[in-house]
Design an enzyme around this catalytic site. Structure first.
Site, PDB file in Angstrom:
ATOM      1  N   ARG A 221       0.853  -1.186   0.000  1.00  0.00           N
ATOM      2  CA  ARG A 221       0.000   0.000   0.000  1.00  0.00           C
ATOM      3  C   ARG A 221       0.895   1.244   0.000  1.00  0.00           C
ATOM      4  NH1 ARG A 221      -3.409  -2.870  -1.571  1.00  0.00           N
ATOM      5  NH2 ARG A 221      -5.422  -3.374  -0.620  1.00  0.00           N
ATOM      6  N   HIS A 269      -0.760   0.142  -9.869  1.00  0.00           N
ATOM      7  CA  HIS A 269      -1.406  -0.817  -8.958  1.00  0.00           C
ATOM      8  C   HIS A 269      -1.877  -2.051  -9.737  1.00  0.00           C
ATOM      9  CE1 HIS A 269      -3.695  -1.177  -4.918  1.00  0.00           C
ATOM     10  NE2 HIS A 269      -3.451  -2.374  -5.416  1.00  0.00           N
TER      11      HIS A 269
END
Ligand code: NAP
Ligand code: GLV
Length: 306
Positions: A221, A269
């Site tokens: 993250r 991502h």
């Protein structure tokens, strides 16, 4: 049995079709405000209103591995929060991290730049033993990544909250062993869940303890990394580079310095994507197992945060 589907930025139709095929006895519907209460929910980034309207949920099935965003919401008491447990993500993560580590170790970006200039030049090969890779997080994804790196004969270290025993991996655990782990790692891979304990863990203090020529691969993250600390360590030459797949704000804002930094590789991502068919099969199997009163994998410990 009623199942409510509430996933932001996800095309609902194929999920609804797949869940209905896998659970023909269930009514599966995309959530609309005011919809009837469901027994189970399949979610990604749902609004708080969705959870507020569903006090009777038994299971909340996230369609990803990380549940940090979901746990910021008030989850109905008594509902199990369940995440995707591999579901085809581990092999993708292993590919991505090995690719990034090997690209750095073999200086493939530098070869690419030379070739673009028509240069047929050689660089002295590095010693693999000089590139120990430290993997933070030895869970479903971290263990698979660590094993894949070891397959390429990198020395591999792993760090987790509780002690783990992974064949071929030098395992460290807890805050008390974190310094040793960092000081023996040159390439640092982050595969931790985002929790209050791990937020900002890749900061100036910790990153400057890596072996000289340190390299960061963040696939967990964005908030694990302190962006300005990374830039400062790269610009001072303390770190050699970084491959970043996740960011504090996604999409990465156009003005963010990561886009143009010469030592940073950015991907959107995409290191391990949710695979729809595998995930539907996993979620349907778990819903049926819960109905039979059987234990299931991937239940999130709300206290621990992952
Ligand atoms: P997991 O199975 O829950 O494993 C988490 C690991 O982190 C465990 O080994 C755990 O230690 C360790 N850990 C947690 N808190 C820690 C702490 N405070 N100190 C040290 N170690 C700690 O999770 P996973 O399935 O491998 O997924 C990891 C993360 O990857 C997800 O949470 C998500 O954020 C990220 N992810 C990213 C993508 C992407 O596309 N970029 C895709 C999927 C997942 P213990 O073993 O002791 O419990
Ligand atoms: C993606 O980031 C996930 O957590 O599955």
């Amino acid at each position: 049995m009623r199942i409510s589907f509430c996933c932001a930025n996800v095309e609902a139709a194929p999920w609804l079709q797949g869940l209905r095929a896998a659970l023909p006895q269930a009514t599966v519907e995309e959530w609309q405000p005011g919809a009837p209460q469901a027994d189970h929910a399949v979610v990604w980034a749902p609004p708080q209103r969705f959870l507020d309207e569903q006090p009777r949920l038994k299971g909340i099935f996230a369609i990803g591995a990380g549940v940090d965003a979901l746990l910021k919401l008030a989850v109905p008491a008594g509902a199990l929060v369940v995440r995707i447990d591999d579901g085809g993500m581990a092999v993708q993560m292993a590919e991505y991290v090995c690719h990034a580590a090997i690209r750095h170790f073999r200086e493939l970006d530098a070869y690419d730049a030379d070739v673009r200039q028509g240069l047929w030049s050689f660089r002295r090969p590095h010693e693999r033993s000089d590139f120990p890779v430290g993997v933070m997080g030895l869970g479903v994804l971290g263990q698979r990544v660590a094993r894949a790196l070891a397959h390429f004969e990198f020395p591999v270290l792993g760090w987790s909250r509780t002690p783990r025993d992974v064949p071929g991996i030098r395992c460290y655990a807890g805050r008390e062993q974190f310094g040793d782990f960092l000081e023996r790692s040159r390439i640092l891979v982050c595969l931790l869940p985002l929790t209050p304990e791990t937020e900002g863990i890749m900061n100036a203090d910790h990153l400057s303890r890596l072996l000289p020529g340190g390299y960061v691969i963040n696939v967990a993250r964005g908030a694990h990394l302190v962006d300005e600390d990374l830039i400062a360590l790269l610009d001072s030459g303390r770190l050699a580079g970084a491959t970043l797949d996740v960011f504090r704000t996604e999409p990465l804002p156009p003005q963010h310095p990561f886009w143009r930094h010469p030592r940073i590789t950015v991907t959107p991502h995409t290191s391990a994507r949710t695979l729809r068919d595998e995930s539907i099969a996993q979620i349907a199997g778990k819903i049926l197992a819960l109905g039979r009163g059987e234990p299931i994998a991937g239940v999130v410990d709300l206290e621990r945060g992952y």
